[in-house]
Design a protein around this motif. Structure first.
Motif, PDB file in Angstrom:
ATOM      1  N   ASP A  28     -30.957  84.929 -68.486  1.00 50.90           N
ATOM      2  CA  ASP A  28     -30.604  84.947 -67.068  1.00 50.90           C
ATOM      3  C   ASP A  28     -29.823  86.224 -66.749  1.00 50.90           C
ATOM      4  O   ASP A  28     -28.612  86.188 -66.481  1.00 50.90           O
ATOM      5  N   PRO A  29     -30.510  87.381 -66.780  1.00 50.79           N
ATOM      6  CA  PRO A  29     -29.795  88.641 -66.578  1.00 50.79           C
ATOM      7  C   PRO A  29     -29.167  88.784 -65.190  1.00 50.79           C
ATOM      8  O   PRO A  29     -28.139  89.433 -65.049  1.00 50.79           O
ATOM      9  N   GLY A  30     -29.756  88.160 -64.184  1.00 54.50           N
ATOM     10  CA  GLY A  30     -29.181  88.232 -62.847  1.00 54.50           C
ATOM     11  C   GLY A  30     -27.818  87.575 -62.778  1.00 54.50           C
ATOM     12  O   GLY A  30     -26.864  88.134 -62.221  1.00 54.50           O
ATOM     13  N   ALA A  31     -27.715  86.382 -63.345  1.00 51.42           N
ATOM     14  CA  ALA A  31     -26.427  85.681 -63.360  1.00 51.42           C
ATOM     15  C   ALA A  31     -25.421  86.414 -64.240  1.00 51.42           C
ATOM     16  O   ALA A  31     -24.238  86.506 -63.897  1.00 51.42           O
ATOM     17  N   ALA A  32     -25.897  86.959 -65.349  1.00 48.05           N
ATOM     18  CA  ALA A  32     -25.005  87.723 -66.236  1.00 48.05           C
ATOM     19  C   ALA A  32     -24.445  88.937 -65.499  1.00 48.05           C
ATOM     20  O   ALA A  32     -23.244  89.209 -65.559  1.00 48.05           O
ATOM     21  N   ALA A  33     -25.302  89.642 -64.788  1.00 48.17           N
ATOM     22  CA  ALA A  33     -24.861  90.818 -64.033  1.00 48.17           C
ATOM     23  C   ALA A  33     -23.838  90.422 -62.975  1.00 48.17           C
ATOM     24  O   ALA A  33     -22.847  91.132 -62.754  1.00 48.17           O
ATOM     25  N   GLY A  34     -24.050  89.281 -62.335  1.00 52.44           N
ATOM     26  CA  GLY A  34     -23.105  88.814 -61.326  1.00 52.44           C
ATOM     27  C   GLY A  34     -21.720  88.576 -61.890  1.00 52.44           C
ATOM     28  O   GLY A  34     -20.712  88.947 -61.274  1.00 52.44           O
ATOM     29  N   ARG A  35     -21.666  87.970 -63.074  1.00 49.14           N
ATOM     30  CA  ARG A  35     -20.356  87.731 -63.716  1.00 49.14           C
ATOM     31  C   ARG A  35     -19.689  89.050 -64.074  1.00 49.14           C
ATOM     32  O   ARG A  35     -18.478  89.219 -63.895  1.00 49.14           O
ATOM     33  N   CYS A  36     -20.476  89.987 -64.582  1.00 52.04           N
ATOM     34  CA  CYS A  36     -19.904  91.291 -64.933  1.00 52.04           C
ATOM     35  C   CYS A  36     -19.368  91.999 -63.700  1.00 52.04           C
ATOM     36  O   CYS A  36     -18.294  92.602 -63.748  1.00 52.04           O
ATOM     37  N   ARG A  37     -20.101  91.906 -62.614  1.00 55.55           N
ATOM     38  CA  ARG A  37     -19.633  92.549 -61.379  1.00 55.55           C
ATOM     39  C   ARG A  37     -18.314  91.946 -60.896  1.00 55.55           C
ATOM     40  O   ARG A  37     -17.478  92.661 -60.332  1.00 55.55           O
ATOM     41  N   GLN A  38     -18.137  90.633 -61.101  1.00 51.51           N
ATOM     42  CA  GLN A  38     -16.861  90.005 -60.739  1.00 51.51           C
ATOM     43  C   GLN A  38     -15.714  90.684 -61.490  1.00 51.51           C
ATOM     44  O   GLN A  38     -14.666  90.955 -60.914  1.00 51.51           O
ATOM     45  N   VAL A  39     -15.931  90.920 -62.773  1.00 49.49           N
ATOM     46  CA  VAL A  39     -14.897  91.551 -63.599  1.00 49.49           C
ATOM     47  C   VAL A  39     -14.678  92.991 -63.145  1.00 49.49           C
ATOM     48  O   VAL A  39     -13.537  93.447 -62.986  1.00 49.49           O
ATOM     49  N   LEU A  40     -15.788  93.704 -62.912  1.00 48.95           N
ATOM     50  CA  LEU A  40     -15.691  95.123 -62.586  1.00 48.95           C
ATOM     51  C   LEU A  40     -15.085  95.379 -61.210  1.00 48.95           C
ATOM     52  O   LEU A  40     -14.546  96.466 -60.972  1.00 48.95           O
ATOM     53  N   GLU A  41     -15.125  94.396 -60.319  1.00 51.81           N
ATOM     54  CA  GLU A  41     -14.439  94.533 -59.037  1.00 51.81           C
ATOM     55  C   GLU A  41     -12.937  94.666 -59.242  1.00 51.81           C
ATOM     56  O   GLU A  41     -12.260  95.393 -58.530  1.00 51.81           O
ATOM     57  N   ARG A  42     -12.412  93.937 -60.218  1.00 54.25           N
ATOM     58  CA  ARG A  42     -10.978  93.975 -60.509  1.00 54.25           C
ATOM     59  C   ARG A  42     -10.616  95.092 -61.485  1.00 54.25           C
ATOM     60  O   ARG A  42      -9.529  95.649 -61.422  1.00 54.25           O
TER      61      ARG A  42
END
Length: 134
Positions: A28-42
């Motif tokens: 599920d690369p889309g969901a994985a990318a979403g979680r990473c983006r959450q981290v990278l926002e901070r």
């Protein structure tokens, strides 16, 4: 299961990255990318989130995005061999064979006893021949 804990603690960056890695393993690369983006926002320099994000892009063949994420990862953590290897994969996918050779070479310098040394050396030779013919 990790997900309920992470959902209650969305600032737990390492947990989000771990969840992203699990999502990637579950195809599920889309969901994985979403979680990473959450981290990278901070934390835009969170090298583990950049690495997993780059891997998510690799999984779907989004070469320029994978190169961007893995480039940022090696900038944040220059001695992480796997990021150099995956940056090489992304560059190769994007057709930048000379950059791929450079990245694979850096990987070999950082991980001289990796299990895939022979394979990567053969790949470098093949890529060098390919871009010399071009």
């Amino acid at each position: 299961r990790l997900e309920p804990t992470v959902e209650r603690m969305p600032t737990w960056d390492d947990g989000l990255v771990e969840l992203a890695d699990i999502l990637l393993e579950q195809q599920d690369p889309g969901a994985a990318a979403g979680r990473c983006r959450q981290v990278l926002e901070r934390n835009p320099n969170h090298w583990e989130a950049l690495f997993v994000l780059g891997n998510a892009f690799l999984d779907v063949g989004a070469w320029p995005e994978a190169m961007k994420a893995h480039s940022a990862c090696v900038e944040a953590h220059p001695f992480f061999p796997d990021a150099w290897h995956n940056l090489g994969r992304a560059a190769q996918g994007a057709g930048d064979l000379e950059h791929a050779v450079t990245c694979y070479g850096t990987y070999l310098r950082l991980a001289p006893s990796a299990s895939d040394v022979g394979e990567v050396q053969a790949l470098i030779s093949s890529l060098e021949q390919e871009f010399e013919r071009a």
